[in-house]
Design a protein around this motif. Sequence first.
Motif, PDB file in Angstrom:
ATOM      1  N   ASN A   1      -0.960   0.421  -8.995  1.00 19.19           N
ATOM      2  CA  ASN A   1      -1.382   1.804  -8.770  1.00 19.19           C
ATOM      3  C   ASN A   1      -0.311   2.673  -9.413  1.00 19.19           C
ATOM      4  O   ASN A   1       0.801   2.763  -8.913  1.00 19.19           O
ATOM      5  CB  ASN A   1      -1.509   2.060  -7.266  1.00 19.19           C
ATOM      6  CG  ASN A   1      -1.741   3.521  -6.924  1.00 19.19           C
ATOM      7  OD1 ASN A   1      -1.998   4.338  -7.793  1.00 19.19           O
ATOM      8  ND2 ASN A   1      -1.631   3.852  -5.654  1.00 19.19           N
TER       9      ASN A   1
ATOM     10  N   VAL B   1     -13.375  -3.454  -6.620  1.00 16.96           N
ATOM     11  CA  VAL B   1     -12.240  -2.536  -6.520  1.00 16.96           C
ATOM     12  C   VAL B   1     -12.567  -1.536  -5.413  1.00 16.96           C
ATOM     13  O   VAL B   1     -13.578  -0.835  -5.480  1.00 16.96           O
ATOM     14  CB  VAL B   1     -11.974  -1.806  -7.851  1.00 16.96           C
ATOM     15  CG1 VAL B   1     -10.712  -0.963  -7.754  1.00 16.96           C
ATOM     16  CG2 VAL B   1     -11.856  -2.812  -8.999  1.00 16.96           C
TER      17      VAL B   1
ATOM     18  N   TYR C   1      -8.948   1.794 -13.598  1.00 20.70           N
ATOM     19  CA  TYR C   1      -9.979   2.430 -12.772  1.00 20.70           C
ATOM     20  C   TYR C   1      -9.387   3.719 -12.205  1.00 20.70           C
ATOM     21  O   TYR C   1      -8.609   3.680 -11.250  1.00 20.70           O
ATOM     22  CB  TYR C   1     -10.410   1.494 -11.639  1.00 20.70           C
ATOM     23  CG  TYR C   1     -10.981   0.181 -12.134  1.00 20.70           C
ATOM     24  CD1 TYR C   1     -12.348  -0.027 -12.190  1.00 20.70           C
ATOM     25  CD2 TYR C   1     -10.136  -0.842 -12.576  1.00 20.70           C
ATOM     26  CE1 TYR C   1     -12.879  -1.226 -12.668  1.00 20.70           C
ATOM     27  CE2 TYR C   1     -10.651  -2.042 -13.056  1.00 20.70           C
ATOM     28  CZ  TYR C   1     -12.020  -2.231 -13.098  1.00 20.70           C
ATOM     29  OH  TYR C   1     -12.534  -3.404 -13.577  1.00 20.70           O
TER      30      TYR C   1
ATOM     31  N   ASN D   1      -3.954   9.167 -11.606  1.00 22.49           N
ATOM     32  CA  ASN D   1      -3.637   7.917 -10.914  1.00 22.49           C
ATOM     33  C   ASN D   1      -4.709   6.889 -11.235  1.00 22.49           C
ATOM     34  O   ASN D   1      -5.911   7.185 -11.133  1.00 22.49           O
ATOM     35  CB  ASN D   1      -3.572   8.142  -9.407  1.00 22.49           C
ATOM     36  CG  ASN D   1      -2.280   8.792  -8.979  1.00 22.49           C
ATOM     37  OD1 ASN D   1      -1.208   8.182  -9.035  1.00 22.49           O
ATOM     38  ND2 ASN D   1      -2.365  10.047  -8.552  1.00 22.49           N
TER      39      ASN D   1
ATOM     40  N   PHE E   1      -2.802  -5.872  -8.570  1.00 21.93           N
ATOM     41  CA  PHE E   1      -3.105  -4.638  -9.283  1.00 21.93           C
ATOM     42  C   PHE E   1      -1.860  -3.761  -9.282  1.00 21.93           C
ATOM     43  O   PHE E   1      -0.924  -3.977  -8.515  1.00 21.93           O
ATOM     44  CB  PHE E   1      -4.274  -3.888  -8.620  1.00 21.93           C
ATOM     45  CG  PHE E   1      -3.992  -3.415  -7.219  1.00 21.93           C
ATOM     46  CD1 PHE E   1      -3.429  -2.165  -6.978  1.00 21.93           C
ATOM     47  CD2 PHE E   1      -4.274  -4.228  -6.129  1.00 21.93           C
ATOM     48  CE1 PHE E   1      -3.151  -1.737  -5.691  1.00 21.93           C
ATOM     49  CE2 PHE E   1      -4.011  -3.803  -4.838  1.00 21.93           C
ATOM     50  CZ  PHE E   1      -3.445  -2.560  -4.610  1.00 21.93           C
TER      51      PHE E   1
ATOM     52  N   GLN F   1       0.831  -1.196   0.000  1.00 16.22           N
ATOM     53  CA  GLN F   1       0.000   0.000   0.000  1.00 16.22           C
ATOM     54  C   GLN F   1       0.870   1.253   0.000  1.00 16.22           C
ATOM     55  O   GLN F   1       1.911   1.291   0.661  1.00 16.22           O
ATOM     56  CB  GLN F   1      -0.913   0.031   1.235  1.00 16.22           C
ATOM     57  CG  GLN F   1      -1.928  -1.092   1.275  1.00 16.22           C
ATOM     58  CD  GLN F   1      -3.005  -0.956   0.228  1.00 16.22           C
ATOM     59  OE1 GLN F   1      -3.335   0.143  -0.192  1.00 16.22           O
ATOM     60  NE2 GLN F   1      -3.581  -2.074  -0.190  1.00 16.22           N
TER      61      GLN F   1
ATOM     62  N   PHE G   1      -8.729   7.204 -10.201  1.00 18.53           N
ATOM     63  CA  PHE G   1      -9.031   7.550  -8.818  1.00 18.53           C
ATOM     64  C   PHE G   1     -10.308   8.377  -8.683  1.00 18.53           C
ATOM     65  O   PHE G   1     -10.990   8.286  -7.664  1.00 18.53           O
ATOM     66  CB  PHE G   1      -7.856   8.325  -8.217  1.00 18.53           C
ATOM     67  CG  PHE G   1      -6.775   7.450  -7.631  1.00 18.53           C
ATOM     68  CD1 PHE G   1      -6.638   6.129  -8.007  1.00 18.53           C
ATOM     69  CD2 PHE G   1      -5.885   7.961  -6.700  1.00 18.53           C
ATOM     70  CE1 PHE G   1      -5.637   5.320  -7.476  1.00 18.53           C
ATOM     71  CE2 PHE G   1      -4.893   7.164  -6.156  1.00 18.53           C
ATOM     72  CZ  PHE G   1      -4.757   5.849  -6.545  1.00 18.53           C
TER      73      PHE G   1
ATOM     74  N   ILE H   1      -5.881   2.547 -10.943  1.00 20.88           N
ATOM     75  CA  ILE H   1      -5.695   1.182 -10.461  1.00 20.88           C
ATOM     76  C   ILE H   1      -5.814   0.289 -11.682  1.00 20.88           C
ATOM     77  O   ILE H   1      -6.866   0.250 -12.333  1.00 20.88           O
ATOM     78  CB  ILE H   1      -6.764   0.818  -9.414  1.00 20.88           C
ATOM     79  CG1 ILE H   1      -6.693   1.785  -8.222  1.00 20.88           C
ATOM     80  CG2 ILE H   1      -6.596  -0.627  -8.955  1.00 20.88           C
ATOM     81  CD1 ILE H   1      -7.918   1.721  -7.334  1.00 20.88           C
TER      82      ILE H   1
ATOM     83  N   VAL I   1      -8.205  -4.960  -4.347  1.00 20.31           N
ATOM     84  CA  VAL I   1      -8.976  -5.519  -5.451  1.00 20.31           C
ATOM     85  C   VAL I   1      -9.253  -6.980  -5.111  1.00 20.31           C
ATOM     86  O   VAL I   1      -8.332  -7.728  -4.760  1.00 20.31           O
ATOM     87  CB  VAL I   1      -8.228  -5.409  -6.790  1.00 20.31           C
ATOM     88  CG1 VAL I   1      -9.068  -6.014  -7.917  1.00 20.31           C
ATOM     89  CG2 VAL I   1      -7.892  -3.945  -7.111  1.00 20.31           C
TER      90      VAL I   1
ATOM     91  N   TRP J   1       0.635   3.301 -17.629  1.00 19.88           N
ATOM     92  CA  TRP J   1      -0.261   2.173 -17.883  1.00 19.88           C
ATOM     93  C   TRP J   1      -0.637   2.097 -19.363  1.00 19.88           C
ATOM     94  O   TRP J   1      -0.587   1.027 -19.980  1.00 19.88           O
ATOM     95  CB  TRP J   1      -1.513   2.307 -17.010  1.00 19.88           C
ATOM     96  CG  TRP J   1      -2.501   1.197 -17.181  1.00 19.88           C
ATOM     97  CD1 TRP J   1      -3.628   1.214 -17.939  1.00 19.88           C
ATOM     98  CD2 TRP J   1      -2.440  -0.110 -16.592  1.00 19.88           C
ATOM     99  NE1 TRP J   1      -4.287   0.004 -17.852  1.00 19.88           N
ATOM    100  CE2 TRP J   1      -3.577  -0.824 -17.042  1.00 19.88           C
ATOM    101  CE3 TRP J   1      -1.539  -0.735 -15.731  1.00 19.88           C
ATOM    102  CZ2 TRP J   1      -3.831  -2.135 -16.645  1.00 19.88           C
ATOM    103  CZ3 TRP J   1      -1.796  -2.045 -15.344  1.00 19.88           C
ATOM    104  CH2 TRP J   1      -2.923  -2.726 -15.795  1.00 19.88           C
TER     105      TRP J   1
ATOM    106  N   ARG K   1     -11.262   1.589  -2.797  1.00 17.34           N
ATOM    107  CA  ARG K   1     -10.288   2.613  -2.427  1.00 17.34           C
ATOM    108  C   ARG K   1     -10.890   3.514  -1.369  1.00 17.34           C
ATOM    109  O   ARG K   1     -11.939   4.123  -1.573  1.00 17.34           O
ATOM    110  CB  ARG K   1      -9.838   3.469  -3.618  1.00 17.34           C
ATOM    111  CG  ARG K   1      -8.799   4.513  -3.189  1.00 17.34           C
ATOM    112  CD  ARG K   1      -8.230   5.288  -4.365  1.00 17.34           C
ATOM    113  NE  ARG K   1      -7.151   6.149  -3.899  1.00 17.34           N
ATOM    114  CZ  ARG K   1      -7.311   7.423  -3.506  1.00 17.34           C
ATOM    115  NH1 ARG K   1      -8.519   7.978  -3.549  1.00 17.34           N
ATOM    116  NH2 ARG K   1      -6.294   8.128  -3.089  1.00 17.34           N
TER     117      ARG K   1
ATOM    118  N   ILE L   1      -6.002   0.697  -0.958  1.00 19.48           N
ATOM    119  CA  ILE L   1      -6.583   0.120  -2.170  1.00 19.48           C
ATOM    120  C   ILE L   1      -6.582  -1.399  -2.044  1.00 19.48           C
ATOM    121  O   ILE L   1      -5.583  -1.992  -1.615  1.00 19.48           O
ATOM    122  CB  ILE L   1      -5.788   0.526  -3.422  1.00 19.48           C
ATOM    123  CG1 ILE L   1      -5.837   2.041  -3.628  1.00 19.48           C
ATOM    124  CG2 ILE L   1      -6.300  -0.207  -4.665  1.00 19.48           C
ATOM    125  CD1 ILE L   1      -4.914   2.530  -4.716  1.00 19.48           C
TER     126      ILE L   1
END
Length: 348
Positions: free
Chosen positions: A330, A267, A245, A232, A328, A176, A247, A234, A278, A336, A269, A276
């Motif tokens: 972050n 998911v 996904y 940001n 996942f 985390q 934020f 996920i 998942v 990404w 958060r 976070i």
Amino acid sequence: MLNEFFFSKKHLCLLYILLCTSVSSGSLCWAGTDTSQIKNEIQYVLPRDAIPAIKNPEFVPAEEAGLDDHEPVIGITINGESRAYSLYLLNHHEIVNDRIGDTAFAVTWCPLANLAVIYNREIDDKEYTFGVSGKLLKNTLVMFDYETESFWPIAYGEAVDGELTGKKLNSVPGCQKVPWGAWKKLHPDTLVLSFHGSRTIGHDAYGSYHKNEETGIFPARNIDARLGIKTNVIGIEVDGKYKAYPFHLFNKTAIITDEFQGMNLLVYRNSDTGMIKVYDRQVGEVVIDFEKNKSDTTDNVTNTTWDLENGVGIKGDMMDKTLRPLNFLNVYWFVWADYFHDTEVFEN
């Protein structure tokens, strides 16, 4: 000086060098990885070990940490033992080779990608030690192991060049990136990284970079305009397909449920703590669900209240049942999207 540094692409290489000298020295395994192509995309920035990985970490109790409550840390709990690693300190080291009990792991941090991943350091019952190669793949950290000098991009957790090419590291679940105050409240018995007397640098050397629209040191090859460059997200992978996904989805709810590639996803958060998680929503033969755009953690299928920080039922028909955690990333959107061009984006 670094706080006032102007972060343009031509200056980021210099920033890497400055970071090496400004502190006293002393599995996600995504599907379809084409290592033959990937190794040719790796780009040189600095000599090996110019950013010194931590090999023999030391720790202090939470009350001796001296971190500001808002300072971001990487937190991990293994076998009931919690540890925290200041990102301000990790900006200058990027890798910590650590161990809790029988679990040897590497805490990895790439400030350019805003990405933290923790990997088990054992492969085929042999323990490896990792360092900073000075190379980047799509603006993300590439590790090397001292034993074989193979290269390991942290976004993949797989060796893409060298003797161990094709070998994969197992990711350690539960990594985390959260504010120190939130982590300390959840884990008051946590230990905190202390390296050569340093527990924090006290400021973010990449603070300006995180606020601008630069895409690391090298231009991103795939700029996807569906989201802002430094949104940001996920990111998850199921059977070689990818989905992000952002934020902002969690501004009004802590829970997003989705079905992707036949997988029923949850998911989570917590916007207050930054935690976070998942999960697979299938528990035995039942697929749990939650009311849309609500943060109520009682599912509307079994009427079970869930502790989603830990993935366990705390009240109701499925009390003491556990949700299966899923891997996942972050990470910044531009990273990404550069890795996974065909990624989907969840739309509420």
